[in-house]
Design an enzyme around this catalytic site. Sequence first.
Site, short mmCIF file in Angstrom:
data_model
loop_
_atom_site.label_atom_id
_atom_site.label_comp_id
_atom_site.label_asym_id
_atom_site.label_seq_id
_atom_site.Cartn_x
_atom_site.Cartn_y
_atom_site.Cartn_z
N ASP A 227 -3.14 4.77 2.93
CA ASP A 227 -3.38 5.16 4.33
C ASP A 227 -2.89 6.58 4.55
O ASP A 227 -1.77 6.93 4.14
CB ASP A 227 -2.65 4.22 5.30
N ASP B 47 1.55 4.88 2.09
CA ASP B 47 1.27 5.60 3.33
C ASP B 47 1.76 7.04 3.24
O ASP B 47 2.88 7.30 2.76
CB ASP B 47 1.98 4.93 4.52
N ASP C 182 0.85 -1.19 0.00
CA ASP C 182 0.00 0.00 0.00
C ASP C 182 0.89 1.23 0.00
O ASP C 182 2.11 1.12 -0.07
CB ASP C 182 -0.95 -0.01 1.20
#
Length: 499
Positions: A423, A335, A333
Amino acid sequence: MLHAPVVGPRPKKRSKPEEAGVSRRQEAKFKDVRIFLVERKMGRSRRSFLTQLARSKGFIVEDALSDTVTHVVSEDSQSSSLWAWLKGRSLTDLSAVKVLDVSWFTDSMREGRPVPVETKHLIQPLATPVGIDPAPVNKVSQYACQRRTTTENNNRIFTDAFEVLAEHYEFNDLQGRCLAFRRAASVLKSLPWAVRCVEATQDLPCLGEHTTAIMKEILQHGRSFEVEKILSDERCRTLKLFTSVFGVGPKTAEKWHRRGLRSFSDVLAEPGIQLNRMQQSGFLHYGDISRAVSRAEARAVGNIIDEAVHVITPNAILALTGGFRRGKEFGHDVDFIVTTAELGKEKSLLINIIDILKKQGLLLFSDYQASTFDISKLPSHRFEAMDHFAKCFLILRLEASLVEGGLQRAEGDSRDWRAVRVDLVSPPVDRYAYTLLGWTGSRMFERDLRRFARMERQMLLDNHALYDKTKKEFLTATTEKDIFDHLGLEYIEPWQRNA
């Protein structure tokens, strides 16, 4: 150095050593590496060819053996005769020179750069047992925050096995054993050499009887039977499959396994299971978000977030964190830390970003968690991976046209977009340095940084603050280096924190 051919029978005019040296220094790419090729066993013509090859790639190759040489390369497999010859060369400090097999040279030529020296490259004197690295391993710290660990892992054959065992113990709620294997893997990742025998690791920290036994088994058989047993275990495979879904943790995976579920289709067809919003999105976009995100895709996502946040405030601060900040080319992912230079203005920032992304049609999923940060409840004596600042977990639609070089596509996927996990965390600006340090990772680096603060400095550190228990006060920091300085630690760059 290459010389132009001279017409006629006259001998070639040799460049003066100092002139040749100046030319090589100007062309050299790797000024800290000075190679000397031993002609013995190699032969003059081969030595000349290898010299020209290396210099054409930007390496410095010295014509004579002197104290300026850092790497001696030889094809002489008889270490005793080679070392006897070297000791007769009157070098000031022979121990400062790396004496290497020609395999290091060929590996370096292939990579186009000096590759790290591994034990397999070393030609060691007979007094040193074969396979034992001569580096002073007793100086390796037990704390990851005192070790420099890049993305280059010379001991992946062991660390991959340790990660399987650590995950197995985590699934079985044996946190002590899980942490033991993760600490052992962290130590091996930091080594600039490859372990060839367990005797070379006898002075390393965090390697116990179980980890050593696994290493012996791998060295002897090329694999670990214990690891293979775990990987073939039906329960282990099922838990790993289920926890690969966004929003599914070990406890949920265990619950599904106990109900007799073994596949995604089993879960989705089970009438008694009510998936939450995160899990529903996890299954819906599983093909995309289970696939690695490239650095180019991470940059494209960063541009989207940066544009959104600067619509809200011109004083925005946006920082890419996680594995990409540590130098990784791929991640699961992306961040980001996002905040403003004005204290208090960050409180509504994430909500406004979500609204903009939603209007742009880019938001596939969002889960916003409001801040629960309360300075009066600090310092925390527990290790908590997650902090109390406002954060949101997103799945964004990323268009191929925004990504330099295109998307990471699955085979047969013709779509012009993919889903990416993102995120965002939004701390107050006076907590920015602590949040940046915490969200950069790696997890083991952060865990050991907090352990070092507690055990060695009588301080408490987390993503929010650093508290000095002896002075009974919080310490301020505007940069990560300020935090390292408070702890009396040498600053370690983000790309060296891959513990």
